[in-house]
Design an enzyme around this catalytic site. Sequence first.
Site, short mmCIF file in Angstrom:
data_model
loop_
_atom_site.label_atom_id
_atom_site.label_comp_id
_atom_site.label_asym_id
_atom_site.label_seq_id
_atom_site.Cartn_x
_atom_site.Cartn_y
_atom_site.Cartn_z
N HIS A 19 0.74 -1.43 -0.34
CA HIS A 19 0.11 -0.07 -0.12
C HIS A 19 0.85 1.00 -0.15
O HIS A 19 1.83 0.86 0.01
CB HIS A 19 -0.40 0.10 1.16
CG HIS A 19 -0.22 -0.15 2.67
ND1 HIS A 19 0.34 0.98 2.50
CD2 HIS A 19 0.11 -0.72 3.16
CE1 HIS A 19 1.27 0.45 3.63
NE2 HIS A 19 0.69 -0.67 4.51
N GLU A 92 -1.79 -7.03 7.68
CA GLU A 92 -0.45 -6.84 7.58
C GLU A 92 -0.30 -7.71 8.99
O GLU A 92 -1.44 -8.02 9.62
CB GLU A 92 -0.28 -5.79 8.13
CG GLU A 92 0.95 -5.14 9.51
CD GLU A 92 2.29 -5.63 8.21
OE1 GLU A 92 1.97 -6.55 8.33
OE2 GLU A 92 2.97 -4.80 7.93
#
Length: 226
Positions: A19, A92
Site C-alpha cells: 500500500h 498486516e
Amino acid sequence: MNFHAHSDPAARRIIFWRHGRTEWNSNGLFQGQEDIGLDSVGREQAARAAEILALRRPVRILSSDLTRASDTAKFLGELTGLSVDLDVRFRETAAGAWQGLSFAEIDEKFPEANAAWRGGDPLVRAGGAENREEVGQRMRIATTEAVEHLNEGETLVIVSHGGAIRSGLASLMGLPSLVWGALSGVSNCHWSALDEQVRVDDALYTWQLREHNVGLGSLPSEPVEG
C-alpha cells in the site's frame, strides 16, 4: 534490495503490491492491523504505481481489507476495470501492544523482543500477537487458493502490507524460516513478483522471485514493516 529479471511469458505470476504511504508511516509508527488510511503522498504513489501495474494486464485484484491497502487497490481497479476482492488473510501482522508506538518506543519498552524481531526471528510475536511464521502461513494459503483460478500466463495482483508481503514471499518460496531475515522489506507502493516454476501437485507450487521491491524511483518511502 531492488531487482527485476526477465521471465517465461507462459508462467502464472503473482504481484504483491504494498500500500501507499500513511501518516503513521511518515511518523514512524508501527501500524500492524490498525486501520489507517493513505495520506496525500500515499494516494499519489498509488495512482502513479497503478499506471505501471495496469500494463501488466492483471486478471484479478485481491486486497487486504484494511483501508490503506483497499484504497491503494482501487486505483488499479479503476484503470483495469477489475473489481477488488477483499480478504482478511492479506492483512498486516497483528502487532498487539506495539501498534501505535514508534520504533524507538518499542525498542525502549520491549528491547529483547524488538531486537529479536529486527533480527528476523520468525517466532517472535510482535507485541505479543502474531509471529512471522503465522503470517506467512495465512498469506501462503490465501495466495495458493487464488492461484488455482489463474490460467497459463495470467497475472494476479495482491495488495497487502510490508511485513505480510515479506513473510508471504518467504513462505511461498519454501525458505527455511530462520533465514527469512535475509529477504529485504518492501517500500510503500513498491511490489515484488513471483513466477510459477513447477506444478508439483494440485496444492503445492514452486515459485521463483522475479522482482523484489520494485517501484518508481522517485516515490519517497522506506522498506519498513508495520
